[in-house]
Design a protein around this motif. Structure first.
Motif, PDB file in Angstrom:
ATOM      1  N   LYS A 151      28.279 -14.380  35.103  1.00 22.90           N
ATOM      2  CA  LYS A 151      28.502 -13.630  33.865  1.00 22.90           C
ATOM      3  C   LYS A 151      29.354 -14.523  32.962  1.00 22.90           C
ATOM      4  O   LYS A 151      30.004 -15.443  33.434  1.00 22.90           O
ATOM      5  CB  LYS A 151      29.207 -12.303  34.143  1.00 22.90           C
ATOM      6  N   GLU A 180      20.050 -14.926  32.895  1.00 17.41           N
ATOM      7  CA  GLU A 180      18.752 -15.304  32.298  1.00 17.41           C
ATOM      8  C   GLU A 180      18.877 -15.717  30.841  1.00 17.41           C
ATOM      9  O   GLU A 180      17.954 -16.310  30.279  1.00 17.41           O
ATOM     10  CB  GLU A 180      17.734 -14.162  32.455  1.00 17.41           C
ATOM     11  N   HIS A 268      12.665 -13.172  37.052  1.00 22.95           N
ATOM     12  CA  HIS A 268      13.508 -12.208  36.320  1.00 22.95           C
ATOM     13  C   HIS A 268      12.603 -11.240  35.562  1.00 22.95           C
ATOM     14  O   HIS A 268      11.559 -11.636  35.047  1.00 22.95           O
ATOM     15  CB  HIS A 268      14.451 -12.941  35.357  1.00 22.95           C
ATOM     16  N   LEU A 302      13.318  -9.622  40.860  1.00 19.66           N
ATOM     17  CA  LEU A 302      14.337  -8.665  40.389  1.00 19.66           C
ATOM     18  C   LEU A 302      13.684  -7.545  39.584  1.00 19.66           C
ATOM     19  O   LEU A 302      12.707  -7.790  38.874  1.00 19.66           O
ATOM     20  CB  LEU A 302      15.334  -9.368  39.470  1.00 19.66           C
TER      21      LEU A 302
HETATM   22  C1  1AE Z   1      17.405  -6.172  36.195  1.00 19.61           C
HETATM   23  C2  1AE Z   1      18.092  -7.521  35.956  1.00 19.61           C
HETATM   24  C3  1AE Z   1      19.556  -7.510  36.255  1.00 19.61           C
HETATM   25  C4  1AE Z   1      20.264  -8.732  35.771  1.00 19.61           C
HETATM   26  O1  1AE Z   1      19.675  -9.766  35.561  1.00 19.61           O
HETATM   27  C5  1AE Z   1      21.683  -8.703  35.554  1.00 19.61           C
HETATM   28  O2  1AE Z   1      22.208  -9.739  34.908  1.00 19.61           O
HETATM   29  C6  1AE Z   1      22.513  -7.700  35.998  1.00 19.61           C
HETATM   30  O3  1AE Z   1      23.843  -7.751  35.810  1.00 19.61           O
HETATM   31  P1  1AE Z   1      24.849  -6.614  36.245  1.00 19.61           P
HETATM   32  O4  1AE Z   1      24.848  -6.537  37.743  1.00 19.61           O
HETATM   33  O5  1AE Z   1      24.354  -5.328  35.645  1.00 19.61           O
HETATM   34  O6  1AE Z   1      26.171  -7.021  35.695  1.00 19.61           O
END
Ligand code: 1AE
Length: 429
Positions: A151, A180, A268, A302
């Motif tokens: 993140k 992504e 993805h 995913l």
């Molecule tokens: C359905 C794809 C989820 C995804 O790529 C993603 O970045 C989820 O992040 P969080 O777990 O919601 O923070």
């Protein structure tokens, strides 16, 4: 309805068509003829003979009237049409344009399933590694796998990414995926990103003893993806994340079947919302995120879960799981549900988005042992920090595997990390 002696030369599409008044036979005939030879009744007899092999056929029409069961509130029909192989080449683009090109825009019509002819199906090797191959690479066979998502990536430099990678690794993850939305950029170009994360994975292994696969986002101009993939592999890439729906299924197929690109592909679901959520239009999740992803070569797929922040109905989740794990692919189902002869490897299911430790019991209940538990915010947002965020998930996985509720497990094992996650997000049952 047509009596065809050899269905194995046909791909069969199943559509759900909603219409309060339509003559569904006329609608089906319009699709079968319109998407193949164009017109039929007006053709002279001699022309009909030469066109017969190109003609689409109605396999079945099941009409449902409102009130026949509590679930049926609107009139609809499930229509199956068989398309002769001779009409299209062995690419997923050719198949999709044949079975759901123009008709995708014509009324309340949704593509809800597809079965492939033997010839079409044989053109695809499917996942190169598959679920078992990914487990072998990691050396983990006795539990569900655990993945975390970078993140805060845009605008960060390599040192920032390394720090995040190390913290996620020390929390006990098996896989780490790029966000992504991270594309080629001067701060963290793919080869440098791979090298630095690999280094961090080795450092964490000294403490955890765990192998880690890092799915780096493979992006860039379509014709340069192969070159980009090789550059990343030369730098030590161990897996690729790929935005399949933006590039197309055939692009994934080309890349995943390239002998020189010998790492797993993680698909993805970005843009999948353009396809599956409508009851009336688009392509069902089991097709777009299940069968087509697996056929095109995704080792790991995913998709949103029924429990997190982006919600998909449970029934659709289970249909994706079925498509990723079973062999219900070939048209032979029309003659007694036979399995396809060329068996595809299974793909890993990754129900995702808004996942926190309190959802792990539901994930394991629905997906069992062969699932990847995946989280971003549920790790980074842990009040005790990122490492503790990962540890809380591993504790939740152990508890659920042993059939112990999370609160009892946290209390009796003194798991402060899991306890803190429960206090923050709760436990869903
Ligand atoms: C359905 C794809 C989820 C995804 O790529 C993603 O970045 C989820 O992040 P969080 O777990 O919601 O923070």
């Amino acid at each position: 309805m047509t009596n065809i002696s050899n269905w194995s030369d046909y791909c069969v599409a199943t559509y759900r068509c909603y219409d309060a008044k339509a003559d569904f036979h006329k609608k089906a005939l319009g699709i079968a003829v319109g998407m193949t030879v164009g017109s039929w009744t007006d053709l002279p007899e001699t022309k009909k003979q030469s066109m017969q092999k190109h003609l689409g056929h109605i396999v079945s029409i099941e009409v449902h009237e409102p009130g026949e069961s509590p679930e049926v509130t609107e009139r609809y029909a499930d229509i199956r049409i068989a398309y002769p192989d001779v009409n299209f080449t062995s690419e997923l683009s050719a198949l999709l344009i044949t079975i759901f090109g123009k008709v995708s825009m014509d009324g309340k019509l949704k593509l809800i399933d597809v079965h492939f002819s033997e010839r079409f199906y044989q053109a695809f090797q499917g996942p190169k590694f598959g679920l078992d191959g990914v487990r072998d690479l990691l050396g983990v066979h006795d539990r569900p796998l655990f993945m975390s998502i970078f993140k805060s990536v845009i605008g960060h430099d390599l040192a920032g990414l390394r720090e995040q990678f190390l913290a996620m690794s020390l929390g006990g993850v098996d896989l780490i995926k790029d966000d992504e939305i991270l594309f080629e950029n001067p701060l963290t170009p793919i080869d440098k990103r791979v090298a630095i994360c690999r280094e961090a994975a080795e450092e964490a292994k000294q403490t955890t003893g765990q192998n880690i696969l890092y799915a780096v986002n493979l992006t860039g101009p379509t014709f340069k993806l192969r070159e980009q993939a090789k550059k990343a592999i030369d730098a030590g890439a161990t897996a690729f994340l790929f935005n399949v729906l933006a590039y197309g299924f055939d692009v994934l197929h080309e890349l995943s079947s390239d002998p020189e690109i010998n790492v797993p592909f993680m698909a993805h679901p970005a843009m999948a919302g353009c396809f599956y959520p409508s009851q009336y239009h688009g392509i069902s999740a089991n097709v777009v995120l299940g069968k087509l992803m697996r056929l095109a070569g995704a080792d790991i797929v995913l998709f949103p879960s029924p429990y997190g922040s982006v919600v998909m109905p449970r029934e659709e989740n289970m249909a994706i799981k079925h498509a990723l794990l079973t062999q219900d692919f070939a048209v032979d189902y029309l003659s007694e549900g036979a399995d396809a002869t060329n068996k595809l490897k299974r793909s890993f299911a990754v129900p995702s988005a808004g996942i926190h430790p309190g959802l792990v019991p539901l994930i394991l209940r629905d997906f069992g042992h062969d699932v990847i538990v995946n989280a971003g915010g549920g790790i980074f947002g842990h009040p005790m920090g990122t490492v503790a965020g990962g540890q809380a998930f591993r504790q939740a996985i152990s508890a659920s595997q042993n059939g112990i509720d999370l609160q009892s497990y946290a209390s009796s094992n003194g798991c402060a990390e899991l306890q803190s996650a429960i206090d923050t997000w709760g436990v869903r049952s």
